[in-house]
Design a protein around this motif. Structure first.
Motif, PDB file in Angstrom:
ATOM      1  N   GLY A 116     110.778 -12.590  64.004  1.00 44.76           N
ATOM      2  CA  GLY A 116     109.876 -12.551  65.137  1.00 44.76           C
ATOM      3  C   GLY A 116     108.867 -13.676  65.057  1.00 44.76           C
ATOM      4  N   ASP A 117     107.578 -13.328  65.060  1.00 46.21           N
ATOM      5  CA  ASP A 117     106.537 -14.354  64.995  1.00 46.21           C
ATOM      6  C   ASP A 117     105.987 -14.522  63.582  1.00 46.21           C
ATOM      7  OD1 ASP A 117     105.132 -12.034  64.709  1.00 46.21           O
ATOM      8  OD2 ASP A 117     103.717 -12.390  66.355  1.00 46.21           O
ATOM      9  N   GLU A 118     106.785 -14.129  62.580  1.00 50.85           N
ATOM     10  CA  GLU A 118     106.363 -14.301  61.195  1.00 50.85           C
ATOM     11  C   GLU A 118     107.368 -15.150  60.421  1.00 50.85           C
ATOM     12  OE1 GLU A 118     105.741 -10.555  59.329  1.00 50.85           O
ATOM     13  OE2 GLU A 118     104.029 -10.003  60.603  1.00 50.85           O
ATOM     14  N   ILE A 119     106.860 -16.084  59.641  1.00 56.36           N
ATOM     15  CA  ILE A 119     107.710 -16.876  58.750  1.00 56.36           C
ATOM     16  C   ILE A 119     108.036 -16.038  57.525  1.00 56.36           C
ATOM     17  CG2 ILE A 119     107.753 -18.900  57.227  1.00 56.36           C
ATOM     18  CD1 ILE A 119     105.987 -20.324  59.278  1.00 56.36           C
ATOM     19  N   THR A 120     109.302 -16.092  57.107  1.00 54.11           N
ATOM     20  CA  THR A 120     109.700 -15.336  55.914  1.00 54.11           C
ATOM     21  C   THR A 120     110.153 -16.235  54.766  1.00 54.11           C
ATOM     22  OG1 THR A 120     111.964 -15.070  56.754  1.00 54.11           O
ATOM     23  CG2 THR A 120     110.373 -13.331  57.283  1.00 54.11           C
ATOM     24  N   GLY A 121     110.528 -17.470  55.064  1.00 52.83           N
ATOM     25  CA  GLY A 121     110.977 -18.345  53.986  1.00 52.83           C
ATOM     26  C   GLY A 121     111.331 -19.735  54.465  1.00 52.83           C
ATOM     27  N   VAL A 153     100.419 -21.291  68.033  1.00 52.31           N
ATOM     28  CA  VAL A 153     100.063 -20.031  68.678  1.00 52.31           C
ATOM     29  C   VAL A 153     101.242 -19.066  68.645  1.00 52.31           C
ATOM     30  CG1 VAL A 153      99.397 -18.967  70.870  1.00 52.31           C
ATOM     31  CG2 VAL A 153      98.331 -21.105  70.144  1.00 52.31           C
ATOM     32  N   SER A 154     102.445 -19.585  68.839  1.00 49.06           N
ATOM     33  CA  SER A 154     103.633 -18.728  68.888  1.00 49.06           C
ATOM     34  C   SER A 154     104.110 -18.297  67.504  1.00 49.06           C
ATOM     35  CB  SER A 154     104.769 -19.457  69.612  1.00 49.06           C
ATOM     36  OG  SER A 154     105.125 -20.657  68.930  1.00 49.06           O
ATOM     37  N   LEU A 155     103.753 -19.076  66.473  1.00 49.98           N
ATOM     38  CA  LEU A 155     104.166 -18.775  65.098  1.00 49.98           C
ATOM     39  C   LEU A 155     102.951 -18.995  64.199  1.00 49.98           C
ATOM     40  CD1 LEU A 155     106.697 -18.006  63.420  1.00 49.98           C
ATOM     41  CD2 LEU A 155     107.067 -20.441  63.044  1.00 49.98           C
ATOM     42  N   PRO A 156     102.060 -18.002  64.085  1.00 51.90           N
ATOM     43  CA  PRO A 156     100.758 -18.197  63.429  1.00 51.90           C
ATOM     44  C   PRO A 156     100.814 -18.688  61.987  1.00 51.90           C
ATOM     45  CG  PRO A 156     100.785 -16.146  64.685  1.00 51.90           C
ATOM     46  CD  PRO A 156     102.192 -16.653  64.669  1.00 51.90           C
ATOM     47  N   ALA A 212     111.256 -24.455  63.008  1.00 53.05           N
ATOM     48  CA  ALA A 212     110.339 -23.337  63.214  1.00 53.05           C
ATOM     49  C   ALA A 212     110.298 -22.875  64.668  1.00 53.05           C
ATOM     50  CB  ALA A 212     108.932 -23.738  62.769  1.00 53.05           C
ATOM     51  N   GLY A 213     110.985 -23.603  65.548  1.00 54.41           N
ATOM     52  CA  GLY A 213     110.919 -23.276  66.966  1.00 54.41           C
ATOM     53  C   GLY A 213     109.623 -23.710  67.609  1.00 54.41           C
ATOM     54  N   VAL A 214     108.988 -24.749  67.042  1.00 54.95           N
ATOM     55  CA  VAL A 214     107.714 -25.270  67.547  1.00 54.95           C
ATOM     56  C   VAL A 214     107.923 -26.727  67.962  1.00 54.95           C
ATOM     57  CG1 VAL A 214     105.318 -25.828  66.978  1.00 54.95           C
ATOM     58  CG2 VAL A 214     106.367 -23.745  66.048  1.00 54.95           C
ATOM     59  N   ASP A 215     107.544 -27.063  69.185  1.00 55.79           N
ATOM     60  CA  ASP A 215     107.725 -28.429  69.683  1.00 55.79           C
ATOM     61  C   ASP A 215     106.596 -29.310  69.181  1.00 55.79           C
ATOM     62  OD1 ASP A 215     108.548 -30.676  71.049  1.00 55.79           O
ATOM     63  OD2 ASP A 215     107.622 -30.066  72.944  1.00 55.79           O
ATOM     64  N   LEU A 216     106.939 -30.278  68.334  1.00 54.94           N
ATOM     65  CA  LEU A 216     105.984 -31.266  67.856  1.00 54.94           C
ATOM     66  C   LEU A 216     106.420 -32.623  68.408  1.00 54.94           C
ATOM     67  CD1 LEU A 216     105.595 -30.203  64.095  1.00 54.94           C
ATOM     68  CD2 LEU A 216     104.098 -29.631  66.022  1.00 54.94           C
ATOM     69  N   PRO A 217     105.732 -33.150  69.419  1.00 59.91           N
ATOM     70  CA  PRO A 217     106.175 -34.384  70.072  1.00 59.91           C
ATOM     71  C   PRO A 217     105.827 -35.630  69.262  1.00 59.91           C
ATOM     72  CG  PRO A 217     104.162 -33.619  71.087  1.00 59.91           C
ATOM     73  CD  PRO A 217     104.537 -32.574  70.073  1.00 59.91           C
ATOM     74  N   VAL A 218     106.482 -35.765  68.119  1.00 62.13           N
ATOM     75  CA  VAL A 218     106.280 -36.906  67.230  1.00 62.13           C
ATOM     76  C   VAL A 218     107.575 -37.703  67.180  1.00 62.13           C
ATOM     77  CG1 VAL A 218     105.714 -37.652  64.887  1.00 62.13           C
ATOM     78  CG2 VAL A 218     104.625 -35.610  65.842  1.00 62.13           C
ATOM     79  N   ARG A 219     107.475 -38.993  67.434  1.00 62.78           N
ATOM     80  CA  ARG A 219     108.661 -39.836  67.439  1.00 62.78           C
ATOM     81  C   ARG A 219     108.449 -41.025  66.495  1.00 62.78           C
ATOM     82  NH1 ARG A 219     109.623 -35.778  69.321  1.00 62.78           N
ATOM     83  NH2 ARG A 219     110.452 -35.227  71.370  1.00 62.78           N
ATOM     84  N   PRO A 220     109.517 -41.452  65.795  1.00 66.03           N
ATOM     85  CA  PRO A 220     109.392 -42.595  64.871  1.00 66.03           C
ATOM     86  C   PRO A 220     109.638 -43.925  65.577  1.00 66.03           C
ATOM     87  CG  PRO A 220     111.562 -41.580  64.649  1.00 66.03           C
ATOM     88  CD  PRO A 220     110.839 -40.804  65.715  1.00 66.03           C
TER      89      PRO A 220
END
Length: 391
Positions: free
Chosen positions: A189-194, A331-334, A222-230
């Motif tokens: 869900g919204d918790e990281i386990t490993g 916010v979606s994955l604290p 993680a299912g989080v959009d980080l708009p970082v490009r090389p």
């Protein structure tokens, strides 16, 4: 064989797993470990082997926004006392930054920037071309209408700083493992386990993404959009330059972004021709770029024409759409925190960001307000103003 196992074996649990062993990652590891947190840092390469290894090493206060200025000032203070505090020499030198302004239309923005910097006690000021040449005798000031001189800005050796922070992080109990690739992040869900790695699974509920140019992929895990490009940046190093003084400010021509700084008996030089297409190709490809660099350098620093090119390399900038870093908590994955996309400013901001991420992970209010660096600013048209003084 036993020693190899000791180096590669991973803890099966950690309170916090940091992904990325550049300056940001090791600074976060140090600050969290110092606070008593059980920390595991992972890097698929060597510590500082990504963008940090090829950073120019500039440390400055000559930024154009409140948050960047505060982060930069913290970096100057931390690096200035690094050798005395940690017993590691990082070749810290206050040679200053000099911005050469060639477009009169940019003067009002530089005047605004100086006002902001002065309000923080920074001794930056606008000077005329003649004084700019006294500060940096190598330059030809033809076409320069004014310059911003920031005498307290500095330079240091990024790799030495990384190794220094890694040393003190380990001293406080942090575990740093290189040659270990992260291949996934498990969540319920919204918790990281490993965190899944090439060396096995590590159970954790907190992950810090400090993976620089590779952060977009970590965010996908993680299912989080980080708009970082090389984006590739190239640098050349000259042979000995006649008339090279003991103190050479890091000098930048605006708006061309051509810059140079002392490197041994010669100069390191570069300029940004444009971002082009993103990618991880770090091959040096002079192509049309080198003749353009030579034209600018010959016009602005004539002495380099007799120095020749000794070596060159290409590295990666980790860019965001507004050229400002993204720092915060999902916010979606604290349990997912991020400090990435520094767009060329990561080395100088590392010490401050280490403290900020420590506080975020421990549920504290950071001393520096980084609200405007939250990734959510890219939702719709909410991105902030670009950092003006960027190389």
């Amino acid at each position: 064989m036993v020693n190899d196992r000791v180096v590669t074996e991973l803890p099966r649990h950690a309170e916090v797993v940091i992904i990325g062993g550049g300056i940001i990652g090791v600074c976060v590891a140090y600050r969290l470990a110092e606070a008593g947190t059980d920390v595991l840092l992972l890097d698929r390469d060597s510590l500082g082997g990504g963008s940090t290894a090829k950073a120019a090493g500039g440390i400055r206060s000559s930024f154009t926004s409140r948050v960047n200025l505060e982060l930069g000032l913290r970096g100057l203070a931390e690096y200035g006392g690094f050798a005395a505090r940690h017993g590691v020499e990082i070749d810290f030198r206050r040679d200053g930054y000099l911005y050469l302004i060639t477009d009169p239309a940019e003067l009002p923005e530089f005047e605004r920037c100086v006002g902001l910097q002065n309000s923080y006690g920074v001794r930056s000021r606008l000077v005329d071309p003649a004084e700019a040449r006294r500060v940096s005798p190598l330059i030809d000031v033809d076409g320069v209408v004014a310059a911003l001189w920031s005498p307290d800005d500095a330079k240091a050796t990024p790799d030495s700083a990384v190794q220094g922070y890694a040393k003190v992080a380990r001293r406080h109990g942090a575990v740093l493992r290189t040659g270990v690739e992260v291949v996934g992040i498990d969540r319920d869900g919204d918790e990281i386990t490993g965190v899944r790695t090439s060396a096995g699974l590590v159970r954790t509920s907190v992950v810090v993404c400090a993976a620089g140019a590779w952060s977009g992929r970590v965010g996908e895990f993680a299912g989080v959009d980080l708009p970082v490009r090389p984006y590739r940046r190239q640098v050349v190093f000259t042979g000995p330059v006649a008339g090279l003084g003991e103190s050479v400010p890091l000098t930048i021509e605006m708006p061309s972004t051509f810059y140079f700084h002392r490197e041994g008996t010669g100069l390191a030089m570069s300029f940004c021709e444009g971002d082009g297409d993103p990618g991880f190709d770090t091959r040096y490809q002079p192509g049309e770029w080198l003749p353009k660099l030579a034209e600018i350098a010959g016009r602005r620093v004539p002495a380099v024409l007799d120095a020749g090119i000794k070596s060159a390399w290409a590295g990666l900038y980790e860019m965001t759409p507004d050229h400002n870093q993204i720092v915060g908590r999902s916010v979606s994955l604290p349990g997912f925190f991020y400090a990435t996309g520094f767009s060329g400013h990561g080395f100088q901001m590392g010490p401050a960001v280490g403290a900020v991420l420590r506080d975020l992970c421990l549920g504290r209010e950071p001393e520096i307000d980084i609200g405007e660096l939250d990734v959510r600013r890219f939702a719709g048209d909410q991105a902030g103003s670009r950092e003006h003084n960027i190389v």
